[in-house]
Design a protein around this motif. Structure first.
Motif, PDB file in Angstrom:
ATOM      1  N   GLY A   1       0.814  -1.210   0.000  1.00  0.00           N
ATOM      2  CA  GLY A   1       0.000   0.000   0.000  1.00  0.00           C
ATOM      3  C   GLY A   1       0.846   1.259   0.000  1.00  0.00           C
ATOM      4  O   GLY A   1       2.075   1.211  -0.076  1.00  0.00           O
ATOM      5  N   THR A   2       0.152   2.413   0.088  1.00  0.00           N
ATOM      6  CA  THR A   2       0.801   3.716  -0.010  1.00  0.00           C
ATOM      7  C   THR A   2       0.906   4.365   1.366  1.00  0.00           C
ATOM      8  O   THR A   2      -0.101   4.552   2.045  1.00  0.00           O
ATOM      9  CB  THR A   2       0.008   4.610  -0.990  1.00  0.00           C
ATOM     10  OG1 THR A   2       0.124   4.018  -2.291  1.00  0.00           O
ATOM     11  CG2 THR A   2       0.562   6.027  -1.044  1.00  0.00           C
ATOM     12  N   SER A   3       2.111   4.705   1.763  1.00  0.00           N
ATOM     13  CA  SER A   3       2.349   5.367   3.048  1.00  0.00           C
ATOM     14  C   SER A   3       2.536   6.856   2.828  1.00  0.00           C
ATOM     15  O   SER A   3       2.974   7.296   1.754  1.00  0.00           O
ATOM     16  CB  SER A   3       3.611   4.811   3.714  1.00  0.00           C
ATOM     17  OG  SER A   3       3.481   3.451   4.014  1.00  0.00           O
ATOM     18  N   ARG A   4       2.217   7.629   3.894  1.00  0.00           N
ATOM     19  CA  ARG A   4       2.343   9.080   3.785  1.00  0.00           C
ATOM     20  C   ARG A   4       2.953   9.601   5.083  1.00  0.00           C
ATOM     21  O   ARG A   4       2.447   9.307   6.167  1.00  0.00           O
ATOM     22  CB  ARG A   4       0.943   9.666   3.586  1.00  0.00           C
ATOM     23  CG  ARG A   4       0.911  11.076   3.039  1.00  0.00           C
ATOM     24  CD  ARG A   4      -0.506  11.430   2.607  1.00  0.00           C
ATOM     25  NE  ARG A   4      -1.371  11.622   3.767  1.00  0.00           N
ATOM     26  CZ  ARG A   4      -1.572  12.806   4.363  1.00  0.00           C
ATOM     27  NH1 ARG A   4      -1.015  13.895   3.888  1.00  0.00           N
ATOM     28  NH2 ARG A   4      -2.353  12.892   5.422  1.00  0.00           N
ATOM     29  N   PHE A   5       4.049  10.331   4.969  1.00  0.00           N
ATOM     30  CA  PHE A   5       4.683  10.974   6.128  1.00  0.00           C
ATOM     31  C   PHE A   5       4.520  12.472   5.921  1.00  0.00           C
ATOM     32  O   PHE A   5       5.076  13.028   4.977  1.00  0.00           O
ATOM     33  CB  PHE A   5       6.160  10.561   6.218  1.00  0.00           C
ATOM     34  CG  PHE A   5       6.312   9.081   6.411  1.00  0.00           C
ATOM     35  CD1 PHE A   5       6.340   8.537   7.682  1.00  0.00           C
ATOM     36  CD2 PHE A   5       6.371   8.212   5.313  1.00  0.00           C
ATOM     37  CE1 PHE A   5       6.433   7.165   7.873  1.00  0.00           C
ATOM     38  CE2 PHE A   5       6.461   6.836   5.485  1.00  0.00           C
ATOM     39  CZ  PHE A   5       6.488   6.310   6.770  1.00  0.00           C
ATOM     40  N   TYR A   6       3.691  13.101   6.775  1.00  0.00           N
ATOM     41  CA  TYR A   6       3.370  14.510   6.556  1.00  0.00           C
ATOM     42  C   TYR A   6       3.990  15.391   7.633  1.00  0.00           C
ATOM     43  O   TYR A   6       4.549  14.894   8.606  1.00  0.00           O
ATOM     44  CB  TYR A   6       1.849  14.706   6.459  1.00  0.00           C
ATOM     45  CG  TYR A   6       1.065  14.157   7.629  1.00  0.00           C
ATOM     46  CD1 TYR A   6       0.648  12.825   7.653  1.00  0.00           C
ATOM     47  CD2 TYR A   6       0.741  14.966   8.720  1.00  0.00           C
ATOM     48  CE1 TYR A   6      -0.059  12.321   8.730  1.00  0.00           C
ATOM     49  CE2 TYR A   6       0.032  14.475   9.792  1.00  0.00           C
ATOM     50  CZ  TYR A   6      -0.359  13.152   9.802  1.00  0.00           C
ATOM     51  OH  TYR A   6      -1.052  12.659  10.877  1.00  0.00           O
ATOM     52  N   ASP A   7       3.900  16.726   7.419  1.00  0.00           N
ATOM     53  CA  ASP A   7       4.495  17.710   8.337  1.00  0.00           C
ATOM     54  C   ASP A   7       5.996  17.479   8.508  1.00  0.00           C
ATOM     55  O   ASP A   7       6.505  17.491   9.625  1.00  0.00           O
ATOM     56  CB  ASP A   7       3.775  17.654   9.694  1.00  0.00           C
ATOM     57  CG  ASP A   7       4.061  18.900  10.530  1.00  0.00           C
ATOM     58  OD1 ASP A   7       4.666  19.851  10.002  1.00  0.00           O
ATOM     59  OD2 ASP A   7       3.685  18.914  11.719  1.00  0.00           O
ATOM     60  N   VAL A   8       6.683  17.271   7.392  1.00  0.00           N
ATOM     61  CA  VAL A   8       8.117  16.979   7.476  1.00  0.00           C
ATOM     62  C   VAL A   8       8.970  18.005   6.723  1.00  0.00           C
ATOM     63  O   VAL A   8      10.129  17.747   6.413  1.00  0.00           O
ATOM     64  CB  VAL A   8       8.450  15.550   6.966  1.00  0.00           C
ATOM     65  CG1 VAL A   8       7.831  14.503   7.875  1.00  0.00           C
ATOM     66  CG2 VAL A   8       8.021  15.335   5.517  1.00  0.00           C
ATOM     67  N   GLU A   9       8.422  19.213   6.492  1.00  0.00           N
ATOM     68  CA  GLU A   9       9.167  20.170   5.670  1.00  0.00           C
ATOM     69  C   GLU A   9      10.560  20.450   6.229  1.00  0.00           C
ATOM     70  O   GLU A   9      11.522  20.641   5.481  1.00  0.00           O
ATOM     71  CB  GLU A   9       8.390  21.491   5.539  1.00  0.00           C
ATOM     72  CG  GLU A   9       9.132  22.473   4.658  1.00  0.00           C
ATOM     73  CD  GLU A   9       8.342  23.722   4.304  1.00  0.00           C
ATOM     74  OE1 GLU A   9       7.175  23.836   4.718  1.00  0.00           O
ATOM     75  OE2 GLU A   9       8.915  24.565   3.607  1.00  0.00           O
ATOM     76  N   ASN A  10      10.703  20.478   7.552  1.00  0.00           N
ATOM     77  CA  ASN A  10      12.025  20.878   8.048  1.00  0.00           C
ATOM     78  C   ASN A  10      13.091  19.800   7.847  1.00  0.00           C
ATOM     79  O   ASN A  10      14.266  20.043   8.080  1.00  0.00           O
ATOM     80  CB  ASN A  10      11.968  21.460   9.476  1.00  0.00           C
ATOM     81  CG  ASN A  10      12.171  20.444  10.567  1.00  0.00           C
ATOM     82  OD1 ASN A  10      11.849  19.272  10.409  1.00  0.00           O
ATOM     83  ND2 ASN A  10      12.706  20.908  11.684  1.00  0.00           N
ATOM     84  N   LEU A  11      12.691  18.635   7.308  1.00  0.00           N
ATOM     85  CA  LEU A  11      13.719  17.672   6.876  1.00  0.00           C
ATOM     86  C   LEU A  11      14.575  18.259   5.752  1.00  0.00           C
ATOM     87  O   LEU A  11      15.676  17.797   5.485  1.00  0.00           O
ATOM     88  CB  LEU A  11      13.081  16.374   6.378  1.00  0.00           C
ATOM     89  CG  LEU A  11      12.377  15.481   7.403  1.00  0.00           C
ATOM     90  CD1 LEU A  11      11.842  14.227   6.715  1.00  0.00           C
ATOM     91  CD2 LEU A  11      13.319  15.092   8.538  1.00  0.00           C
ATOM     92  N   ARG A  12      14.053  19.301   5.096  1.00  0.00           N
ATOM     93  CA  ARG A  12      14.821  19.925   4.009  1.00  0.00           C
ATOM     94  C   ARG A  12      16.015  20.716   4.520  1.00  0.00           C
ATOM     95  O   ARG A  12      16.875  21.110   3.733  1.00  0.00           O
ATOM     96  CB  ARG A  12      13.909  20.852   3.186  1.00  0.00           C
ATOM     97  CG  ARG A  12      12.786  20.121   2.476  1.00  0.00           C
ATOM     98  CD  ARG A  12      12.071  21.043   1.507  1.00  0.00           C
ATOM     99  NE  ARG A  12      10.945  20.389   0.853  1.00  0.00           N
ATOM    100  CZ  ARG A  12      11.056  19.581  -0.212  1.00  0.00           C
ATOM    101  NH1 ARG A  12      12.236  19.355  -0.749  1.00  0.00           N
ATOM    102  NH2 ARG A  12       9.991  19.017  -0.733  1.00  0.00           N
TER     103      ARG A  12
END
Ligand SMILES: O=C(O)C1=C[C@@H](OP(=O)(O)O)[C@@H](O)[C@H](O)C1
Ligand SMILES: C=C(OP(=O)(O)O)C(=O)O
Length: 431
Positions: free
Chosen positions: A324-335
């Motif tokens: 299936g498809t996983s989603r990891f959200y609210d991760v902008e600061n990984l940039r």
């Protein structure tokens, strides 16, 4: 030898002791240096980042003695030595915490030894905040090299943005108790990695410092004129590093035990255990021991990555093999980490054969339970967590993965490959 060849490995088994927490070690070293007496830290982490903090507090005048199980530190209190230059290696937290402490020195320059990694990371939010209490900072558009002309900041009202990193707020929380006047800190915008601030507050309290924090951790009142107590500290096991080991166990047929992972830890990355559970990986967590009995089958998951910022890459690596498809959200600061942990990381995953998509603040993984092709060279982007995560993927690739410059794993986990080998993984340093 700087490259590692990861050869597909269907089974992992054995027991290891988690390494010691990097984030607690850097904090305990700092609060010990800011105390005037002698503190003892048991089971400190040994890694490039913790070594960077050790080197810098020594340069700033702390006396540091160590043996196999502990470090004994006599601090400099509120009077660091008049040092001209500090080298934090590639350690973001060490840089940001010490930028604040350097404002107790007349004139310190932080050198730029990793222009392609820490040298690209932004520090403007902290520079602005220090400016509000009269600290003069010269910098290269908010980046290294950075010179702090401190003198004698007195405290007062400070506003700091938490939208890029929690480390700016943590830095101010370490500094302000030492200033002559009371301070008030207001966090503007969002506060990313909020859970890590809980670790800062926990350590400050252990060091005898009083901070009045609002429940949402967005505003603080800090009495001035405080001093840090000299104390004895015990460092707990490291969840971010162990997350990679646990994810490796999850994608293989495994019987893997990791000791020293406290169930009540304030490390957000302890969520690796919950996330693997949500992915239906068979595991138990009792008496600070995590036991994974992987069968190679995983289900897709949706997760707010900001709860566990340093474990997201390992979680994504596990999701590469999920149904299936996983989603990891609210991760902008990984940039804004050692590399762009969204674009750069996903490019490497794609090379290995994973089906992944990026949004500005999201990672989407279309799982491939059948495995990925592998057989390519991976660019580490100077990032220990990219190295650890791609190793997990390599264990379940069809062809070996060669990870270039894998020695950068030593930023947080110098014995990562030794631990994996002890569990039976086919990982070798190669010319
Ligand atoms: O305060 C700390 O020790 C850290 C805070 C986090 O950074 P951000 O607040 O920038 O997300 C984390 O990723 C880093 O490894 C260590
Ligand atoms: C981002 C990390 O560390 P730092 O920000 O301290 O460089 C990390 O350990 O993954």
């Amino acid at each position: 030898m700087t490259d590692v060849l990861v050869t597909p490995t269907p089974t992992l088994s054995g027991e290891i002791q988690a390494l010691s927490s990097k984030n607690y070690t850097t904090r305990y070293l700092l609060v010990a240096a800011l105390a005037e007496g002698t503190s003892t830290i048991y089971y400190p982490a040994h890694s490039e980042d913790s070594d960077a903090m050790r080197r810098c507090i020594r340069d700033l005048g702390a006396i540091v003695e160590e043996d196999d199980e502990k470090i004994v530190i006599t601090g400099f209190g509120r009077n660091p030595k008049d040092v001209k230059e500090l080298d934090v290696g590639n350690a973001g937290a060490v840089l940001r915490f010490l930028m604040a402490i350097a404002s107790l020195c007349p004139d310190v320059t932080f050198v730029n030894r990793y222009p392609d990694s820490l040298g690209k990371r932004p520090h403007s939010d902290l520079i602005d905040a220090l400016g509000q209490i009269g600290v003069q900072v010269t910098h290269n558009e908010g980046k290294l090299p950075i010179t702090i002309k401190g003198g004698q900041p007195k405290g007062g009202k400070i506003q700091v943005s938490g939208a890029v990193s929690s480390q700016f707020l943590s830095a101010l929380l370490f500094l302000t108790p030492l200033l002559a006047e009371d301070s008030e800190i207001e966090v503007l915008n969002d506060l990313k990695s909020k859970v890590v601030v809980g670790q800062t507050l926990e350590v400050l309290e252990q060091a005898g410092i009083v901070i009045h924090a609002s429940e949402d951790l967005m505003s603080y009142r800090i009495p001035g004129g405080q001093s840090y107590d000299a104390k004895t500290y015990i460092v707990q096991g490291d969840y971010p590093g162990s997350a990679a080991i646990l994810a490796a166990a999850a994608v293989t047929q495994s019987d893997v035990i990791v000791h020293r992972l406290a169930e009540k830890s304030k490390q957000g990355e302890r969520a690796i255990v919950d996330v693997l559970r949500m992915m239906e990986v068979p595991l138990t967590h009792d008496n600070d021991i995590v036991h994974v009995k992987g069968n190679g089958r995983l289900k897709a998951v949706e997760f707010d990555g900001d709860q566990a910022t340093d474990a997201v890459l390992a979680m994504v690596a596990a999701a590469v093999f999920a149904e299936g498809t996983s989603r990891f959200y609210d991760v902008e600061n990984l940039r804004y980490k050692e590399c762009d942990r969204i674009t750069d990381y996903l490019n490497e995953l794609r090379k290995a054969g994973a089906n992944v998509e990026e949004r500005q603040s999201e990672i989407i993984v279309h799982g491939r339970p059948e495995g990925v092709e592998g057989g390519v060279e991976i660019n580490a982007h100077y990032d220990h967590r990219v190295i650890m995560a791609l190793t997990i993927v390599g264990l379940r690739s069809k062809q070996p993965l060669r990870i270039r410059d894998a020695h950068h794993v030593a930023k947080s986990y110098p014995i990562y490959f030794d631990h994996l080998k002890a569990l039976g993984a086919n990982v070798e340093w190669v010319e």
